[in-house]
Design an enzyme around this catalytic site. Structure first.
Site: not given
Ligand code: APR
Length: 278
Positions: A72, A75, A108, A110, A127, A152, A209, A211, A236
C-alpha cells in the site's frame, strides 16, 4: 435512439432530481494511477511472489502485515502524486451546482475526489482511503497516516524501519484503512448503508470508470433501477454496467473516457465550471 439520446434522457428530469455518481479506478487512470483490472492494472500485473489480490486480504495481513503495508505504501506514491483531471473537476462542479441532491460513491482509495474539492459529507469512500490507517484493539479507529511515512519503491520489498515505527501505535502495527477482498462493507467504516439509501432514492445514477466487479456498486445500481432512475455508464470499454444500461429502457452507455463525458454531462445538468484561479 433519438439523435441526442443523452439530452432526451435528461430532458425528463425535474429540478429536484437527485443524482448519484459512482466512480471506479478508470476516472483516475487519466491522472496516472493504474486501474486494477486493465492490462497494466495492479491486479493484472502482480508482484514477484503474490498477486496483489492475495495481498489485499485480512488473511494475508495476519500472516505478513509488513508486506501488506509495503504494497500500500508503494501504491500510495502514485495516488499522492496524482492531480485531478477534468473528470474529477466536473464532479466538483456538479456538487457545487446540485448541492444536497448530489452524492458521490467512490470505490477509489486515492483521495483525488477530496483533493479536487468534493466534500467529505457527500463523498462516500466505500472502499476506504489510502491516506488513513486504523488502530485500536479491533482496528476500529480511523486516523490519518502520520506525516513522513516513506513510500516503498516496490510492492514486495521489506517495510523500511522508519515506516514501521511511524505506523505503530501503542505497540500495535496499524492496518491500512482499506476494505479487503475477504471483508464485508460496514456502515461505520465504509458508509455503505448510506450509499445504498441514496441509490434507492435517486433519479439519475451514473457509473464512471468501473468494471463492476465489486458488490456494493452493483447493489446500488439495482436499487437505482428499482426506483426507475435514468442510468448512465461512462467507460471506454464494455463492462458489467455498460451491459446493464444497454438492456435497460432508461439507460445509456457513453462509450469513452471520464474526462470527455463528465464535463459534457455536467454542462447538460446546468453545472458551471469553477472560474480559473489566478
Ligand atoms: N475513463 C473511464 N473509464 C476508464 C478509463 C477512462 N479514462 N480508463 C479505463 N477505464 C475503465 C476500464 O475500462 C475498466 O472498466 O475503468 C475500469 C477499471 O476497472 P477496475 O480496474 O476493475 O477498477 P474498479 O472497478 O474501480 O475496481 C473495483 O476492485 O480491486 C478492487 O477495491 C478495488 O476499488 C477496487 C474495486
Amino acid at each position: 435512439m433519438p439523435s441526442n439520446p443523452l439530452k432526451s434522457l435528461l430532458s425528463v428530469r425535474d429540478p429536484n432530481l437527485r443524482c448519484v455518481f459512482v466512480t471506479g479506478a478508470g476516472i483516475s487512470a487519466e491522472s496516472g494511477i493504474p486501474t486494477f483490472r486493465g492490462p497494466e492494472g495492479y491486479w493484472t500485473v502482480g508482484s514477484r511472489n503474490y498477486t496483489p489480490a492475495e495481498i489485499g486480504t485480512w488473511a494475508h495481513f495476519q500472516r505478513a502485515p509488513e508486506q501488506v503495508w509495503c504494497w500500500y505504501l508503494f501504491r500510495r506514491r502514485a495516488c499522492n502524486a496524482a492531480q485531478p483531471n477534468p473528470g474529477h473537476l466536473a464532479l466538483v462542479d456538479l456538487e457545487r451546482h446540485l448541492q444536497g441532491q448530489f452524492t458521490l460513491i467512490t470505490q477509489n482509495v486515492d483521495g483525488v475526489h477530496l483533493r479536487a474539492g468534493n466534500s467529505r459529507a457527500r463523498t462516500l469512500e466505500v472502499h476506504g482511503n489510502g491516506d488513513h490507517m486504523r488502530v485500536g484493539r479491533g482496528y476500529e479507529r480511523i486516523v490519518p497516516i502520520p506525516e513522513g511515512v516513506p513510500y516503498c519503491e516496490r510492492g514486495d520489498e521489506e517495510l523500511p524501519g522508519p515506516a514501521r515505527s511511524r505506523l505503530t501505535v501503542d505497540g500495535q502495527l496499524a492496518r491500512p484503512h482499506i476494505l479487503w477482498f475477504d471483508e464485508y462493507y460496514e456502515e461505520r467504516l465504509h458508509r455503505s448503508t448510506t450509499a445504498l439509501k441514496h441509490a434507492a432514492q435517486t433519479g439519475l445514477f451514473v457509473t464512471v470508470g468501473s468494471s463492476g466487479s465489486t458488490n456494493l456498486p452493483l447493489q446500488a445500481a439495482a436499487e437505482a433501477a428499482r426506483n426507475g432512475a435514468v442510468m448512465i455508464d461512462i467507460n471506454p470499454n464494455d463492462n458489467a454496467f455498460s451491459r446493464f444500461v444497454q438492456g435497460y429502457e432508461r439507460g445509456l452507455w457513453l462509450q469513452g473516457s471520464a474526462s470527455l463525458w463528465l464535463p459534457k454531462l455536467a454542462e447538460l445538468l446546468g453545472a458551471q465550471p469553477a472560474p480559473e484561479a489566478d
